[in-house]
Design a protein around this motif. Sequence first.
Motif, PDB file in Angstrom:
ATOM      1  N   GLY A   1       0.814  -1.214   0.000  1.00 34.74           N
ATOM      2  CA  GLY A   1       0.000   0.000   0.000  1.00 34.74           C
ATOM      3  C   GLY A   1       0.843   1.257   0.000  1.00 34.74           C
ATOM      4  N   TRP A   2       1.898   1.250   0.807  1.00 28.68           N
ATOM      5  CA  TRP A   2       2.831   2.380   0.852  1.00 28.68           C
ATOM      6  C   TRP A   2       3.429   2.626  -0.535  1.00 28.68           C
ATOM      7  CZ3 TRP A   2       4.936   5.417   4.995  1.00 28.68           C
ATOM      8  CH2 TRP A   2       6.095   6.122   4.683  1.00 28.68           C
ATOM      9  N   ALA A   3       3.882   1.571  -1.163  1.00 25.01           N
ATOM     10  CA  ALA A   3       4.515   1.689  -2.474  1.00 25.01           C
ATOM     11  C   ALA A   3       3.517   2.139  -3.535  1.00 25.01           C
ATOM     12  CB  ALA A   3       5.139   0.348  -2.870  1.00 25.01           C
ATOM     13  N   ARG A   4       2.313   1.649  -3.456  1.00 25.30           N
ATOM     14  CA  ARG A   4       1.328   1.945  -4.495  1.00 25.30           C
ATOM     15  C   ARG A   4       0.978   3.428  -4.540  1.00 25.30           C
ATOM     16  NH1 ARG A   4      -1.978  -0.660  -7.893  1.00 25.30           N
ATOM     17  NH2 ARG A   4      -3.970   0.326  -8.389  1.00 25.30           N
ATOM     18  N   VAL A   5       0.945   4.084  -3.382  1.00 23.68           N
ATOM     19  CA  VAL A   5       0.642   5.518  -3.349  1.00 23.68           C
ATOM     20  C   VAL A   5       1.647   6.295  -4.197  1.00 23.68           C
ATOM     21  CG1 VAL A   5       0.563   7.559  -1.867  1.00 23.68           C
ATOM     22  CG2 VAL A   5      -0.521   5.446  -1.110  1.00 23.68           C
ATOM     23  N   ALA A   6       2.929   5.970  -4.063  1.00 26.42           N
ATOM     24  CA  ALA A   6       3.968   6.677  -4.823  1.00 26.42           C
ATOM     25  C   ALA A   6       3.878   6.370  -6.311  1.00 26.42           C
ATOM     26  CB  ALA A   6       5.344   6.309  -4.282  1.00 26.42           C
ATOM     27  N   VAL A   7       3.590   5.123  -6.643  1.00 29.59           N
ATOM     28  CA  VAL A   7       3.501   4.746  -8.057  1.00 29.59           C
ATOM     29  C   VAL A   7       2.324   5.444  -8.731  1.00 29.59           C
ATOM     30  CG1 VAL A   7       3.054   2.827  -9.624  1.00 29.59           C
ATOM     31  CG2 VAL A   7       4.680   2.547  -7.759  1.00 29.59           C
ATOM     32  N   GLU A   8       1.192   5.479  -8.049  1.00 30.70           N
ATOM     33  CA  GLU A   8       0.024   6.139  -8.632  1.00 30.70           C
ATOM     34  C   GLU A   8       0.267   7.634  -8.803  1.00 30.70           C
ATOM     35  OE1 GLU A   8      -2.570   4.599  -9.936  1.00 30.70           O
ATOM     36  OE2 GLU A   8      -1.512   2.758  -9.406  1.00 30.70           O
ATOM     37  N   ALA A   9       1.020   8.234  -7.863  1.00 30.65           N
ATOM     38  CA  ALA A   9       1.336   9.658  -8.001  1.00 30.65           C
ATOM     39  C   ALA A   9       2.279   9.891  -9.172  1.00 30.65           C
ATOM     40  CB  ALA A   9       1.962  10.176  -6.704  1.00 30.65           C
ATOM     41  N   ALA A  10       3.164   8.927  -9.442  1.00 31.05           N
ATOM     42  CA  ALA A  10       4.047   9.052 -10.601  1.00 31.05           C
ATOM     43  C   ALA A  10       3.256   8.955 -11.893  1.00 31.05           C
ATOM     44  CB  ALA A  10       5.126   7.967 -10.547  1.00 31.05           C
ATOM     45  N   LEU A  11       2.249   8.093 -11.925  1.00 24.46           N
ATOM     46  CA  LEU A  11       1.437   7.932 -13.123  1.00 24.46           C
ATOM     47  C   LEU A  11       0.479   9.097 -13.327  1.00 24.46           C
ATOM     48  CD1 LEU A  11       0.624   4.117 -12.842  1.00 24.46           C
ATOM     49  CD2 LEU A  11       2.004   5.216 -14.618  1.00 24.46           C
ATOM     50  N   LYS A  12      -0.028   9.641 -12.227  1.00 24.97           N
ATOM     51  CA  LYS A  12      -0.959  10.771 -12.289  1.00 24.97           C
ATOM     52  C   LYS A  12      -0.492  11.826 -11.294  1.00 24.97           C
ATOM     53  CE  LYS A  12      -4.875   7.790 -13.501  1.00 24.97           C
ATOM     54  NZ  LYS A  12      -6.234   7.310 -13.109  1.00 24.97           N
ATOM     55  N   PRO A  13       0.476  12.651 -11.702  1.00 29.28           N
ATOM     56  CA  PRO A  13       1.047  13.635 -10.774  1.00 29.28           C
ATOM     57  C   PRO A  13      -0.020  14.535 -10.161  1.00 29.28           C
ATOM     58  CG  PRO A  13       2.369  13.484 -12.766  1.00 29.28           C
ATOM     59  CD  PRO A  13       1.124  12.668 -13.016  1.00 29.28           C
ATOM     60  N   VAL A  14       0.184  14.818  -8.877  1.00 32.47           N
ATOM     61  CA  VAL A  14      -0.766  15.627  -8.113  1.00 32.47           C
ATOM     62  C   VAL A  14      -0.346  17.086  -8.179  1.00 32.47           C
ATOM     63  CG1 VAL A  14      -1.701  16.056  -5.804  1.00 32.47           C
ATOM     64  CG2 VAL A  14      -1.285  13.705  -6.580  1.00 32.47           C
ATOM     65  N   SER A  15      -1.289  17.970  -8.436  1.00 33.57           N
ATOM     66  CA  SER A  15      -1.037  19.407  -8.445  1.00 33.57           C
ATOM     67  C   SER A  15      -1.844  20.055  -7.327  1.00 33.57           C
ATOM     68  CB  SER A  15      -1.427  20.008  -9.797  1.00 33.57           C
ATOM     69  OG  SER A  15      -1.223  21.399  -9.806  1.00 33.57           O
ATOM     70  N   ILE A  16      -1.167  20.816  -6.486  1.00 39.00           N
ATOM     71  CA  ILE A  16      -1.819  21.478  -5.357  1.00 39.00           C
ATOM     72  C   ILE A  16      -1.713  22.990  -5.563  1.00 39.00           C
ATOM     73  CG2 ILE A  16      -1.763  21.834  -2.856  1.00 39.00           C
ATOM     74  CD1 ILE A  16      -0.723  18.995  -2.573  1.00 39.00           C
ATOM     75  N   PRO A  17      -2.809  23.725  -5.438  1.00 37.17           N
ATOM     76  CA  PRO A  17      -2.786  25.177  -5.660  1.00 37.17           C
ATOM     77  C   PRO A  17      -1.775  25.868  -4.746  1.00 37.17           C
ATOM     78  CG  PRO A  17      -5.039  24.375  -5.494  1.00 37.17           C
ATOM     79  CD  PRO A  17      -4.156  23.235  -5.105  1.00 37.17           C
TER      80      PRO A  17
END
Length: 451
Positions: free
Chosen positions: A357-373
């Motif tokens: 689960g820990w690893a998956r969070v980082a991988v998903e963020a790499a695939l769909k980068p998060v943008s924060i205002p």
Amino acid sequence: MKSRRLLLPLAILALAAPAAPVLARQVALGVERAAPNALSKADREAALVKIAEAVRTSYVFPEKDDAIVAWLEKARRDGRYDTGDAGVFAERVTEDLRAASGDRHMYMLYDPAQYAATSASPSGDGSVNEAAEAAFARRLAVRDHHGLVAQSILPGNIRYLKIAGFEWVDDETGTLYDEALRFLKDGDAVIIDVRGNPGGSHPAVRYLVSHFMDPDILELTFLAGGEAPKQSRTLEHLPAGRLKGKPLYVLIDGGTGSAAEAFAYDVQQFKLGELVGAKTAGAANNNKFVPVAPGFMLSVSFGRPVHAVSQTNWDGAGVAPTVATASAQALDVAQSLALTRLAAAPGATPESLAEYGWARVAVEAALKPVSIPPGRLKAWTGRYGEITISLRDGKLWMARADRPLRGLTPLTADGLFAVDGSEMLRARFSDTKLETLWRGSPNVWTYPKGK
């Protein structure tokens, strides 16, 4: 039979038959070519005669011989080869050989040093000097670590191996594969990366794929005119043991050629794992090299492989991925697939599930980068006990006494960040506090804001 490895833009590589493989490296066709050499009309005419002779003598599909030779002859009459630049001459001959044959293993290179080294055969008949060729191949293999250029442990204990070329030196390369396979064996899942791998020697492919299969299974049959078929079967003895039962992902793209395609094709046809990326180059035939005066090396396809399952090969068609994605994202996609499968496996321990689960969070963020205002980021700046959070160039930074300044990369839109340079540490913000989390630990360290 002999074959060489060529690092070419279109990933055109020789797939050697099982016996006595030889690899060699050359850069050409847009990457780099040898300095121009004055080429006379007599040189060109003699070279074209030699090329036609090699095609008629050796080409794997003799029914195409006349058409190939006629194409070259028409180009000669039309003045297409009227150049004193040997490199340009080789490029134009290559273009025409491929256009006439549809075969990506048909090409010619200008390499006077290689020509001099390999054409000085002890027999004096102008054939390749096999001892010189083998010595050259070994020097390259040693510098390339025999093609095994990178290995790492990815989060979730996914073991990764990058193979840049399927090089093989008898009594040497196998030991390095043994070390690499022992490394992979301890992983929960395995990723083998052959993106951009232009191919090489089939014994390396057979050695690798044997680890994922039962012994003595027919893999490929090599056919060459006038010779008895030669079989490639999986090996009986493997010092590292078999590596079966683990999720296997192989990364491929349009730069995956020839022998590298053979490995991908084995994975596909024997259903050993999943192929992730883009369709491969589509070069399957076996080739050999013919020295052509005054300094050329001509690659001629002389045979073809037939796969035990499909009863055909990948020539012209390439090998299609199981999961199609851009080459640049293939590793992240494979990691995501592996982590999802591992988490769903029966018997996965709570510790393993937490790690996946820990690893998956980082991988998903790499695939769909998060943008924060920016406004949201600014609201998280300030003092949190011994930690100071600042905003610079649109990025949050974490400062602690006596510790390096660390950038923070968003993983989720609700305030979870990776700490750059550390796979173990993460930061999570809320309106009133900062929490730090450590991989594998159930504890959360809390730092109230403004204190």
